[in-house]
Structure formats: C-alpha cells, structure tokens
Design a protein around this motif. Structure first.
Motif, mmCIF file in Angstrom:
data_model
loop_
_atom_site.group_PDB
_atom_site.id
_atom_site.type_symbol
_atom_site.label_atom_id
_atom_site.label_comp_id
_atom_site.label_asym_id
_atom_site.label_seq_id
_atom_site.Cartn_x
_atom_site.Cartn_y
_atom_site.Cartn_z
ATOM 1 N N ASP A 105 -0.502 7.637 7.568
ATOM 2 C CA ASP A 105 -1.959 7.585 7.403
ATOM 3 C C ASP A 105 -2.376 7.438 5.940
ATOM 4 O OD1 ASP A 105 -1.062 10.064 6.732
ATOM 5 O OD2 ASP A 105 -2.796 11.128 7.519
ATOM 6 N N GLN A 106 -1.392 7.320 5.032
ATOM 7 C CA GLN A 106 -1.734 7.112 3.625
ATOM 8 C C GLN A 106 -1.185 5.791 3.104
ATOM 9 O OE1 GLN A 106 -1.021 10.323 0.839
ATOM 10 N NE2 GLN A 106 -1.059 11.761 2.550
ATOM 11 N N LEU A 107 -0.848 4.918 4.028
ATOM 12 C CA LEU A 107 -0.140 3.703 3.609
ATOM 13 C C LEU A 107 -1.000 2.751 2.783
ATOM 14 C CD1 LEU A 107 2.288 2.720 6.498
ATOM 15 C CD2 LEU A 107 2.798 3.390 4.151
ATOM 16 N N ASN A 108 -2.323 2.946 2.772
ATOM 17 C CA ASN A 108 -3.128 2.038 1.945
ATOM 18 C C ASN A 108 -3.125 2.449 0.471
ATOM 19 O OD1 ASN A 108 -4.621 4.321 2.523
ATOM 20 N ND2 ASN A 108 -6.574 3.226 2.701
ATOM 21 N N PHE A 109 -2.597 3.635 0.174
ATOM 22 C CA PHE A 109 -2.556 4.136 -1.193
ATOM 23 C C PHE A 109 -1.820 3.165 -2.131
ATOM 24 C CE2 PHE A 109 -0.998 6.618 -4.711
ATOM 25 C CZ PHE A 109 -1.976 7.546 -4.956
ATOM 26 N N GLY A 110 -0.657 2.717 -1.704
ATOM 27 C CA GLY A 110 0.160 1.832 -2.549
ATOM 28 C C GLY A 110 -0.534 0.522 -2.875
ATOM 29 N N ARG A 169 5.031 6.460 1.750
ATOM 30 C CA ARG A 169 4.171 7.616 2.042
ATOM 31 C C ARG A 169 3.986 7.782 3.536
ATOM 32 N NH1 ARG A 169 -0.137 9.555 -1.889
ATOM 33 N NH2 ARG A 169 1.153 9.673 -3.739
ATOM 34 N N GLU A 170 3.253 8.839 3.887
ATOM 35 C CA GLU A 170 2.952 9.074 5.299
ATOM 36 C C GLU A 170 2.179 7.880 5.869
ATOM 37 O OE1 GLU A 170 3.810 12.103 6.913
ATOM 38 O OE2 GLU A 170 4.990 12.266 5.075
ATOM 39 N N SER A 220 -8.726 -0.700 4.244
ATOM 40 C CA SER A 220 -8.723 -0.368 5.675
ATOM 41 C C SER A 220 -7.988 0.952 5.892
ATOM 42 C CB SER A 220 -7.997 -1.458 6.475
ATOM 43 O OG SER A 220 -8.655 -2.682 6.351
ATOM 44 N N SER A 221 -8.487 1.756 6.829
ATOM 45 C CA SER A 221 -7.748 2.966 7.202
ATOM 46 C C SER A 221 -6.430 2.529 7.823
ATOM 47 C CB SER A 221 -8.549 3.790 8.204
ATOM 48 O OG SER A 221 -9.820 4.060 7.663
ATOM 49 N N PRO A 222 -5.313 3.107 7.369
ATOM 50 C CA PRO A 222 -3.989 2.571 7.732
ATOM 51 C C PRO A 222 -3.727 2.508 9.235
ATOM 52 C CG PRO A 222 -3.802 4.110 5.929
ATOM 53 C CD PRO A 222 -5.220 4.182 6.382
ATOM 54 N N VAL A 223 -3.956 3.594 9.955
ATOM 55 C CA VAL A 223 -3.578 3.589 11.377
ATOM 56 C C VAL A 223 -4.416 2.589 12.184
ATOM 57 C CG1 VAL A 223 -3.304 4.991 13.450
ATOM 58 C CG2 VAL A 223 -2.682 5.931 11.213
ATOM 59 N N PRO A 224 -5.760 2.603 12.031
ATOM 60 C CA PRO A 224 -6.545 1.565 12.734
ATOM 61 C C PRO A 224 -6.127 0.151 12.326
ATOM 62 C CG PRO A 224 -7.990 3.279 11.925
ATOM 63 C CD PRO A 224 -6.638 3.572 11.374
ATOM 64 N N TYR A 225 -5.729 -0.038 11.052
ATOM 65 C CA TYR A 225 -5.312 -1.378 10.647
ATOM 66 C C TYR A 225 -4.057 -1.793 11.400
ATOM 67 C CZ TYR A 225 -4.021 -5.456 7.938
ATOM 68 O OH TYR A 225 -3.697 -6.733 7.578
ATOM 69 N N LEU A 226 -3.103 -0.874 11.518
ATOM 70 C CA LEU A 226 -1.869 -1.203 12.241
ATOM 71 C C LEU A 226 -2.184 -1.581 13.685
ATOM 72 C CD1 LEU A 226 0.672 1.472 10.940
ATOM 73 C CD2 LEU A 226 0.361 -0.898 10.224
#
Lengths: 295, 282
Positions: free
Chosen positions: B244-249, B241-242, B40-46
C-alpha cells in the motif's frame, strides 16, 4: 614570461616555473595516483596473486598467475556477461543515434514554440540511470507494468529481458543524443544548408548525401559515448532485476550478491578496461581516416 | 490550391508540428506513467491495471509527495547528494584550473607526458577501478564517509581537458599586457585567465554537477549504511516497500529529478555547450 633574458636569471626563472608547475599539477596527480593509476596496478596484482588476509600469522599472497587469468577469461560467467554487454550495446547504440537524429532534425527549424519542443527533447539529460529505471518500472514491471503483456518486452523472459532493459537506456540517452546532433546541425555553415536546397536534391537524398557526412564526427563521438555507456551499464540491471542470464559485465565486476572471487573480478575489470581501450582507439582511427570533417 | 507557396509552407509547418508533438509524447510518456503511478493509491491502481486501465490515475493520493519530503530517508539522501556533489564540483574545478593553467601558461619539461597522463585517466573510469578503489577506501577506514564518497572524483581528466581548451583561447595580447603590468602567475590566473574563461567554467560546473548528482555505482558500493545512501542509491530501496506504499518510490524519483530539471531549464545554454564540447568540430 621572461622579458630580459640574462643567463643566470633565466635558469632561476626556469627552476621557479618548474616548481610552480609541479605544485599546480600535484593535486590532480595525487588524486589520480591513488584512485586511477594505483588501481590499475592493483587490478593486475589481484589477477596474479590471491591476497592472504591473515597477515598477522604470516604468509604472503599466493601466486595464482596465468591460470587465474585464463580460467576467468574463459569462464562462462565472463563470456556470457561479455556477450550480454555486447548485445546491450547493439540494442542501444544504433537506436540511440537514430532517435537522436530524428529528434534533432525535427527540432532544427524555425517554428513558433520550437524552444518548448527542444526543452522536452533534451529533458532526459536530467534523468539519472536510477531515475530512468524507476520510470521504466511503470512500464516493465512484470505484475503491474503497462507493457506486462508485451511478450518481446518481458524482463522475466531470457529472450526479451535485454530488449526490455535497452528501452530504458535508449530513452535516457535521448536527451544527450538530441543535444549533440542538434548542436552539430546548427554548426553547419549556412551556405551548406542553403546550397543543398538549390541543387535539386530531394530532402531525403540531401539529408543522407550532404548532412549526414558533414555531421559524421558528432555521430562518431556519440557512438563512442553510447558504447561506453553500454559497457558501463549497471543500475538498470540492479533496479529492474531482469533474468540472471541478462547480467552485463559490470554486474559481475561489482558483484552485489558476492558470488565471484576477487581474483576473477580483477580480471573482469581489466577486461572492461581493454574493451573500452579498443573502442577509444577505434574512434581515433576512424576520425583520422574515414570521417569527414566539416571545416 | 496547393500551388500557393504560402499554403504549402503552412501545410509543411503543420506536418512538422504533428511530428514534433508525436515525438514529444514518446519522450514524455514514461514520465507521465510515473506521475500516474505516484499520485494513484497503490492497491486501487493495481486493481485498475488488472481490469485494463492504468493510463489514468485512480483514487488520487497527492499526499504522497508530502510524505516523501517529510521522510528522513529521502531528505537526508537528498542532502547527502547535494553535499557530495558540491564537494566534487568545487574540488574538480580547483584541481582542473590549476593543472590546466600549468599545462598552458607555464614552461616546464615533460608537459606532453603530463597532459597524456592526466587526460589518459579518462580510460580508467570508476567502473574499471571500482574493486581496487573499494579496497583502498576500506583500508583507509573511509567506508561510509563523506571523504570516501567523494575522494575518487576530486580530479577529472575531462575537466582538465576542457579548461586547457579554454585557456588556450586566451589571446596572447592579454598575456603580453599582463606581463608588462608585472603580473605574476597567480595574479594572471585569477585576474585574467579564470574570469575570461567564465563561459566554459559555467559549462564545466553544470556537467560536473550533473555527473556527480547522478552517479550510482560508486556510492552504491562505497557505503552500506542507510544514512550514507545518496539519493540515487536510496531510490532503489524506496521501491521495496509494503504494497500500500508502492507509490512512494515513484514520487521520490520525480522529486529527486526536479532540481536537475530546474537547472536544465535555467542553464540550458551552458549545459549544451558542456555536453557538446568535443563532439562538434571533433
């Protein structure tokens, strides 16, 4: 492997064998000497002497002796982290064993597709503590975790932080506990498994009266392994960052924030060693006496 | 109707399937949520989780896996983990085979003491010896190095125990036959003892690799440069991370576990034998 014993030859052979044995054992002993035996000595030394890093100017290490040991062992840091560690063991070990037994009993039967379930149940064996912590971050994260509104699983509340972290460990250990209990169940002789069905016991009573005693060595082994895991817990706490009062013993030893002195960390390390030693000795004692052997 | 044994049996089976499925969902649930967070894209997921969602993916971002793989911080850490794990497994196998062989097949004085000292090291795990070993590694200038990351694990008390058990199971007729053929110790070791112990050696290699790949505490403190982070240690920093990159981890965690999941599925039997050694039959 002497075939024709003649006195002179035999002693020559013996000397040669001893030399060979020594050279075969040397690599392992060399590693252990530097990274296992010496550290034990060094930990004792560090608990008794404060190292003097200014060796150029002179001056030797300072004797701090018994007072350091007593101060460290009675410090609130040590006592609190030891209590956290003990609580963590209480939260993870019985639950871990119960879950393992539940998974193994369910999967110990001949059903179509049972291998798929067995693979799923053992899958967390492949997960490291770090991976498990990241995985549970999706549930426990205070801002966006799915369980963020479950108050008894909040990692930012002193009362619930440890419970929350323990879910990670129980999940991660499930693969191991499942594999071991299943192997123990499948190692039971088939006469035992069949006889129990005939003597009129209901399934629940049969399980607690016959199966549990027979697999008790495996359960005890598991209990010890899980207690040791709990004593050595670290990564979950660094990655999930619970409240400060929920930091276990190894966290104080490793001391990522650099707030402890080397002298007290040495004492904490020895404390961890002694506690693990007691657990292992207790395991031997129980195995000797109480636990039923299924042979 | 229920008195028909066949249909009772079928009903019982159905019950077990229901239980097995429920338990599978419990085990798989955290993996599922991690997967959702990864794709999921991080910001829309939040935003979605704040409005009561979170169980389904939002604004799919499959590219995240590719971004993880291309990131030097990820693949270097994976390669480092593969390298250190391989060194550790190979060294542990060598030191354990030699030590166990001496303990079983060679006559020498003090054998019991040697065995106790070797297996007794299980009471001195890296967690206990950590601070002293960090000091040693620093003093030897091995901080941030391949040697420093592997040195404490080049020998393994449990491995010696495991191989000793295997060697004890070598039939004595084989020893007698080898003796008649004039085999020396080295030839007997590599032509007979090791080949005949292959199943246990397979289990040894698997659990040794698993332990080496998954370890956290030692690599966390035996290195402080980013290029010397193993994958387990790197996973922690990927989470920082930033927004908008929180799904990276999460994607990195999944990818880092895949090699082990593959090993687990391929070598299930060896792995189980290794993990249960010492448990079943006390």
């Amino acid at each position: 492997m002497a075939t024709r014993p003649s006195p002179g030859r035999a002693s020559g052979r013996r000397a040669r064998d001893s030399l060979l044995a020594a050279s075969f054992l040397a690599p392992a002993f060399a590693v252990f000497a530097v990274f296992a035996y010496y550290p034990l000595y060094r930990l004792v030394y560090l608990s008794l002497y404060r190292p003097n890093r200014n060796t150029f100017i002179g001056g030797s290490d300072e004797w701090i002796g018994g007072s350091n040991i007593i101060d460290s062992l009675t410090s609130s840091t040590f006592l609190r982290s030891l209590a956290v560690t003990a609580k963590f063991a209480v939260l993870t070990v019985p639950m871990g064993i119960i879950l393992g037994v539940l998974l193994a009993v369910a999967a110990d039967r001949k059903l179509r597709g049972i291998r798929i379930f067995q693979t799923i149940f053992s899958s967390t064996v492949a997960s490291s503590v770090a991976v498990a912590s990241v995985v549970f971050f999706t549930l426990l994260q205070p801002e966006a975790g799915l369980w963020r509104n479950v108050s008894w699983l909040s990692i930012k509340q002193p009362g619930s932080a440890l419970v929350a972290i323990s879910t990670t460990a129980v999940w991660q250990n499930a693969g191991l506990t499942f594999v071991i209990v299943l192997a123990a169940l499948q190692a039971l002789p088939s006469e035992v498994r069949e006889a129990a069905e005939l003597d009129g016991y209901g399934p629940v009573r049969r399980f607690f009266r016959i199966t549990v005693p027979l697999i008790s060595p495996a359960l005890l082994f598991l209990a010890v392994v899980l207690v040791i895991h709990a004593l050595q817990a670290y990564a979950q706490f660094e990655i999930l960052k619970p409240t400060n009062d929920a930091q276990p013993l190894l966290y104080k030893i490793a001391d990522p924030e650099g707030v402890e002195t080397i002298s007290s960390r040495a004492v904490y390390s020895l404390g961890l060693f002694v506690v693990s030693l007691i657990v292992s000795i207790a395991q031997f004692g129980l195995l000797e006496r109480r636990v039923h052997y299924g042979e | 109707m229920a008195s028909n044994p066949r249909s009772t049996r079928r009903a019982a089976d159905l019950g077990w399937y229901v239980l097995l499925t429920v338990l599978s969902l419990v085990i798989l649930f955290p993996i599922y949520t991690t997967f959702i967070r990864a794709i999921s894209s991080p910001v829309p997921y939040l935003n979605s989780i704040k409005s009561g969602g979170g169980l389904t993916p939002v604004e799919l971002d499959w590219g995240v896996f590719w971004r993880v793989i291309k990131e030097p911080g990820f693949y270097r850490a994976m390669l480092l983990s593969a390298g250190t794990s391989t060194i550790i497994v190979a060294a542990q196998l060598l030191t354990s085979v030699l030590a166990a062989y001496a303990l079983v097949f060679i006559d020498f004085r003090g054998k019991k003491l040697a065995f106790a000292l070797l297996v007794g090291t299980l009471l001195l795990p890296i967690e206990v010896t950590l601070i002293a070993n960090i000091e040693t590694v620093r003093d030897l200038s091995l901080f941030n190095s391949l040697v420093g990351l592997t040195a404490p694990f080049l020998a393994w008390g449990f491995g010696i125990f495991l191989l000793r058990q295997a060697f004890l199971g070598v039939p004595s007729e084989l020893r007698d036959a080898a003796e008649l053929d004039g085999y020396g110790h080295l030839r007997f070791l590599f032509r007979v003892a090791v080949p005949i112990s292959r199943p246990i050696i397979g289990s040894f290699v698997l659990i040794s690799f698993l332990a080496a790949w998954n370890q956290y505490v030692w690599p966390r403190f035996a290195a402080d440069e980013e290029s010397w982070q193993t994958i387990q240690v790197a996973l922690r920093t990927f989470g920082q991370r930033e927004v908008d990159q929180l799904n990276f981890g999460f994607a990195a965690a999944i990818l880092s576990a895949l090699p082990l999941v593959a090993l687990l599925i391929i070598f299930q039997r060896q792995l189980i034998r290794g993990l249960t050694a010492g448990a079943v039959k006390g």
